[in-house]
Design a protein around this motif. Sequence first.
Motif, PDB file in Angstrom:
ATOM      1  N   ALA A 168      18.230   1.647   0.560  1.00  0.00           N
ATOM      2  CA  ALA A 168      17.057   1.180   1.301  1.00  0.00           C
ATOM      3  C   ALA A 168      15.991   2.265   1.366  1.00  0.00           C
ATOM      4  CB  ALA A 168      17.457   0.737   2.713  1.00  0.00           C
ATOM      5  N   PHE A 169      16.421   3.498   1.600  1.00  0.00           N
ATOM      6  CA  PHE A 169      15.483   4.610   1.670  1.00  0.00           C
ATOM      7  C   PHE A 169      14.794   4.836   0.323  1.00  0.00           C
ATOM      8  CE2 PHE A 169      14.594   9.151   1.055  1.00  0.00           C
ATOM      9  CZ  PHE A 169      13.707   9.369   2.103  1.00  0.00           C
ATOM     10  N   ILE A 170      15.577   4.884  -0.730  1.00  0.00           N
ATOM     11  CA  ILE A 170      15.007   5.118  -2.055  1.00  0.00           C
ATOM     12  C   ILE A 170      14.085   3.971  -2.454  1.00  0.00           C
ATOM     13  CG2 ILE A 170      15.579   5.347  -4.513  1.00  0.00           C
ATOM     14  CD1 ILE A 170      18.105   6.932  -3.549  1.00  0.00           C
ATOM     15  N   ALA A 171      14.443   2.736  -2.131  1.00  0.00           N
ATOM     16  CA  ALA A 171      13.583   1.596  -2.435  1.00  0.00           C
ATOM     17  C   ALA A 171      12.262   1.682  -1.668  1.00  0.00           C
ATOM     18  CB  ALA A 171      14.301   0.286  -2.097  1.00  0.00           C
ATOM     19  N   GLU A 172      12.337   2.076  -0.400  1.00  0.00           N
ATOM     20  CA  GLU A 172      11.126   2.207   0.421  1.00  0.00           C
ATOM     21  C   GLU A 172      10.196   3.287  -0.129  1.00  0.00           C
ATOM     22  OE1 GLU A 172      10.015   3.848   4.871  1.00  0.00           O
ATOM     23  OE2 GLU A 172      11.946   2.851   4.598  1.00  0.00           O
ATOM     24  N   VAL A 173      10.763   4.425  -0.466  1.00  0.00           N
ATOM     25  CA  VAL A 173       9.964   5.537  -0.985  1.00  0.00           C
ATOM     26  C   VAL A 173       9.387   5.186  -2.356  1.00  0.00           C
ATOM     27  CG1 VAL A 173      10.082   7.936  -1.759  1.00  0.00           C
ATOM     28  CG2 VAL A 173      11.187   7.263   0.371  1.00  0.00           C
ATOM     29  N   ALA A 174      10.188   4.569  -3.214  1.00  0.00           N
ATOM     30  CA  ALA A 174       9.712   4.191  -4.546  1.00  0.00           C
ATOM     31  C   ALA A 174       8.606   3.147  -4.450  1.00  0.00           C
ATOM     32  CB  ALA A 174      10.873   3.671  -5.391  1.00  0.00           C
ATOM     33  N   SER A 175       8.753   2.192  -3.539  1.00  0.00           N
ATOM     34  CA  SER A 175       7.732   1.161  -3.349  1.00  0.00           C
ATOM     35  C   SER A 175       6.416   1.773  -2.897  1.00  0.00           C
ATOM     36  CB  SER A 175       8.220   0.137  -2.328  1.00  0.00           C
ATOM     37  OG  SER A 175       7.239  -0.843  -2.103  1.00  0.00           O
ATOM     38  N   ALA A 176       6.479   2.699  -1.967  1.00  0.00           N
ATOM     39  CA  ALA A 176       5.263   3.363  -1.487  1.00  0.00           C
ATOM     40  C   ALA A 176       4.601   4.156  -2.614  1.00  0.00           C
ATOM     41  CB  ALA A 176       5.597   4.284  -0.304  1.00  0.00           C
ATOM     42  N   GLU A 177       5.395   4.806  -3.428  1.00  0.00           N
ATOM     43  CA  GLU A 177       4.849   5.593  -4.534  1.00  0.00           C
ATOM     44  C   GLU A 177       4.210   4.690  -5.593  1.00  0.00           C
ATOM     45  OE1 GLU A 177       3.742   9.021  -6.603  1.00  0.00           O
ATOM     46  OE2 GLU A 177       4.451   8.769  -4.546  1.00  0.00           O
ATOM     47  N   VAL A 178       4.830   3.559  -5.880  1.00  0.00           N
ATOM     48  CA  VAL A 178       4.252   2.606  -6.840  1.00  0.00           C
ATOM     49  C   VAL A 178       2.901   2.114  -6.334  1.00  0.00           C
ATOM     50  CG1 VAL A 178       4.516   0.278  -7.813  1.00  0.00           C
ATOM     51  CG2 VAL A 178       6.428   1.898  -7.892  1.00  0.00           C
ATOM     52  N   LYS A 179       2.814   1.764  -5.050  1.00  0.00           N
ATOM     53  CA  LYS A 179       1.543   1.315  -4.473  1.00  0.00           C
ATOM     54  C   LYS A 179       0.489   2.408  -4.570  1.00  0.00           C
ATOM     55  CE  LYS A 179       3.620  -1.917  -1.247  1.00  0.00           C
ATOM     56  NZ  LYS A 179       3.964  -2.183   0.147  1.00  0.00           N
ATOM     57  N   LYS A 180       0.877   3.638  -4.266  1.00  0.00           N
ATOM     58  CA  LYS A 180      -0.057   4.755  -4.321  1.00  0.00           C
ATOM     59  C   LYS A 180      -0.568   4.959  -5.740  1.00  0.00           C
ATOM     60  CE  LYS A 180       0.927   9.234  -4.518  1.00  0.00           C
ATOM     61  NZ  LYS A 180       1.538  10.519  -4.192  1.00  0.00           N
ATOM     62  N   ARG A 181       0.324   4.922  -6.710  1.00  0.00           N
ATOM     63  CA  ARG A 181      -0.090   5.138  -8.097  1.00  0.00           C
ATOM     64  C   ARG A 181      -0.959   3.999  -8.618  1.00  0.00           C
ATOM     65  NH1 ARG A 181       4.385   8.584 -11.344  1.00  0.00           N
ATOM     66  NH2 ARG A 181       4.868  10.027  -9.661  1.00  0.00           N
ATOM     67  N   ARG A 182      -0.671   2.770  -8.201  1.00  0.00           N
ATOM     68  CA  ARG A 182      -1.533   1.641  -8.591  1.00  0.00           C
ATOM     69  C   ARG A 182      -2.928   1.796  -7.995  1.00  0.00           C
ATOM     70  NH1 ARG A 182       2.433  -3.558  -7.972  1.00  0.00           N
ATOM     71  NH2 ARG A 182       3.434  -3.352  -9.999  1.00  0.00           N
ATOM     72  N   LEU A 183      -2.987   2.215  -6.745  1.00  0.00           N
ATOM     73  CA  LEU A 183      -4.284   2.431  -6.104  1.00  0.00           C
ATOM     74  C   LEU A 183      -5.057   3.538  -6.808  1.00  0.00           C
ATOM     75  CD1 LEU A 183      -6.368   1.928  -3.895  1.00  0.00           C
ATOM     76  CD2 LEU A 183      -5.058   3.465  -2.417  1.00  0.00           C
ATOM     77  N   LEU A 184      -4.391   4.632  -7.135  1.00  0.00           N
ATOM     78  CA  LEU A 184      -5.059   5.725  -7.835  1.00  0.00           C
ATOM     79  C   LEU A 184      -5.553   5.281  -9.205  1.00  0.00           C
ATOM     80  CD1 LEU A 184      -2.770   8.754  -6.906  1.00  0.00           C
ATOM     81  CD2 LEU A 184      -5.114   8.302  -6.128  1.00  0.00           C
ATOM     82  N   ALA A 185      -4.761   4.495  -9.916  1.00  0.00           N
ATOM     83  CA  ALA A 185      -5.186   3.987 -11.220  1.00  0.00           C
ATOM     84  C   ALA A 185      -6.408   3.087 -11.059  1.00  0.00           C
ATOM     85  CB  ALA A 185      -4.044   3.235 -11.897  1.00  0.00           C
ATOM     86  N   PHE A 186      -6.392   2.247 -10.034  1.00  0.00           N
ATOM     87  CA  PHE A 186      -7.527   1.367  -9.744  1.00  0.00           C
ATOM     88  C   PHE A 186      -8.784   2.184  -9.447  1.00  0.00           C
ATOM     89  CE2 PHE A 186     -10.049  -0.561  -6.329  1.00  0.00           C
ATOM     90  CZ  PHE A 186     -10.546  -1.669  -6.994  1.00  0.00           C
ATOM     91  N   LEU A 187      -8.643   3.213  -8.632  1.00  0.00           N
ATOM     92  CA  LEU A 187      -9.789   4.037  -8.252  1.00  0.00           C
ATOM     93  C   LEU A 187     -10.338   4.837  -9.429  1.00  0.00           C
ATOM     94  CD1 LEU A 187      -8.571   5.299  -4.768  1.00  0.00           C
ATOM     95  CD2 LEU A 187     -10.302   3.552  -5.230  1.00  0.00           C
ATOM     96  N   ARG A 188      -9.485   5.190 -10.362  1.00  0.00           N
ATOM     97  CA  ARG A 188      -9.923   5.942 -11.544  1.00  0.00           C
ATOM     98  C   ARG A 188     -10.517   5.035 -12.623  1.00  0.00           C
ATOM     99  NH1 ARG A 188      -4.575   9.120 -10.993  1.00  0.00           N
ATOM    100  NH2 ARG A 188      -5.253  10.912  -9.773  1.00  0.00           N
ATOM    101  N   SER A 189     -10.264   3.753 -12.516  1.00  0.00           N
ATOM    102  CA  SER A 189     -10.719   2.806 -13.530  1.00  0.00           C
ATOM    103  C   SER A 189     -12.233   2.668 -13.508  1.00  0.00           C
ATOM    104  CB  SER A 189     -10.080   1.437 -13.266  1.00  0.00           C
ATOM    105  OG  SER A 189     -10.654   0.465 -14.100  1.00  0.00           O
TER     106      SER A 189
END
Length: 93
Positions: free
Chosen positions: A29-50
């Motif tokens: 559960a912990f690893i899934a939560e942390v991985a999910s947050a990181e995926v969201k962060k990286r998608r947002l950063l990719a969006f902002l850099r686009s």
Amino acid sequence: MATQRAHVALPTGLLEEIDALVGPRQRSAFIAEVASAEVKKRRLLAFLRSSEPVWKDEDHPDLVRMGTAAWVESLRNEPSTRLEGRDEHLEPK
């Protein structure tokens, strides 16, 4: 939510730290939560850099007719109610 097992190798010290924080029965559960947050962060950063424009005129024909500058001006001229009552907590009792 459906789940799927995945074999993930983690350094021993990191696994011990995770166990100390959440317990060995909560690792997934912990690893899934942390991985999910990181995926969201990286998608947002990719969006902002686009350089792809988010706002497309064809999606907002009413604003295109009015003109962007006129639309912004109309927003600025609207009475603002979001700050009403905000100063009440500043008044002495």
